[in-house]
Design a protein around this motif. Structure first.
Motif, PDB file in Angstrom:
ATOM      1  N   PRO A 162      75.062 -24.889   1.163  1.00 20.20           N
ATOM      2  CA  PRO A 162      76.465 -24.590   0.855  1.00 20.20           C
ATOM      3  C   PRO A 162      76.729 -24.476  -0.656  1.00 20.20           C
ATOM      4  CG  PRO A 162      76.346 -26.244   2.573  1.00 20.20           C
ATOM      5  CD  PRO A 162      74.944 -26.058   2.043  1.00 20.20           C
ATOM      6  N   THR A 193      78.074 -21.680   5.890  1.00 22.36           N
ATOM      7  CA  THR A 193      77.173 -22.793   5.556  1.00 22.36           C
ATOM      8  C   THR A 193      77.830 -24.155   5.753  1.00 22.36           C
ATOM      9  OG1 THR A 193      77.759 -22.795   3.202  1.00 22.36           O
ATOM     10  CG2 THR A 193      75.852 -21.445   3.868  1.00 22.36           C
ATOM     11  N   LEU A 194      79.147 -24.189   5.759  1.00 22.58           N
ATOM     12  CA  LEU A 194      79.857 -25.459   5.949  1.00 22.58           C
ATOM     13  C   LEU A 194      80.078 -25.793   7.421  1.00 22.58           C
ATOM     14  CD1 LEU A 194      82.547 -25.165   3.135  1.00 22.58           C
ATOM     15  CD2 LEU A 194      80.463 -26.556   3.105  1.00 22.58           C
TER      16      LEU A 194
END
Length: 161
Positions: free
Chosen positions: A102, A150-151
């Motif tokens: 992230p 990505t989170l």
């Protein structure tokens, strides 16, 4: 091994700086997309560093035949060196500290945002439209979506804080 896509589309901001930087529990597709972007960034860096004109005229359509043209080419070469250093650092993070994906995606998002800001504050006169100028908006959109991705969690295992 995590799933290709997120289990949940609800982002978890604590994933930006995880407790274990080696453990990535987000979607695998983000890893592949970031790897692809890093290949492009590395190639771009090498072109700016190694091309005879640094890509200034041949790619960015900046007239280097003007007075100070050699300085423009020199700046493009130096820019390529800095880009290569950033790419190398991001490669290390991707390959060794996957839990920081992230953070890598955030850096990849901030870079075109700052380039856009710089272009507005200090416009450069070109003979045509440079690829960076033409694709910057798309780069911002793609990297923003990538950062969001990505989170998002891709496994059912609870995260360590």
């Amino acid at each position: 091994m995590t799933a290709l896509l997120p289990r949940s589309w609800r982002p978890d901001p604590s994933r930006l700086l995880p407790g274990d930087a080696r453990d990535y529990r987000g979607p695998r597709i983000a890893t592949w997309i970031i790897g692809g972007l890093l290949v492009l960034i590395t190639a771009r860096s090498l072109i700016h560093l190694l091309a005879p004109d640094g890509g200034a005229e041949s790619i960015a359509t900046i007239d280097t035949s003007v007075e100070g043209g050699a300085n423009i080419i020199g700046l493009f070469g130096q820019w390529g060196a800095i880009q290569l250093l950033l790419a190398a650092l991001l490669w290390v993070l991707l390959l060794r500290y996957r839990g920081l994906l992230p953070l890598i995606a955030l850096v990849l998002l901030i870079e075109p945002l700052l380039r856009e800001l710089s272009g507005r504050l200090k416009p450069i006169e070109t003979m045509g439209t440079a690829p960076g100028a033409a694709l910057n908006g798309a780069a911002i959109l793609v990297t923003a979506l990538l950062f969001y991705l990505t989170l998002c969690p891709a496994d059912g295992t609870p995260r360590d804080a």
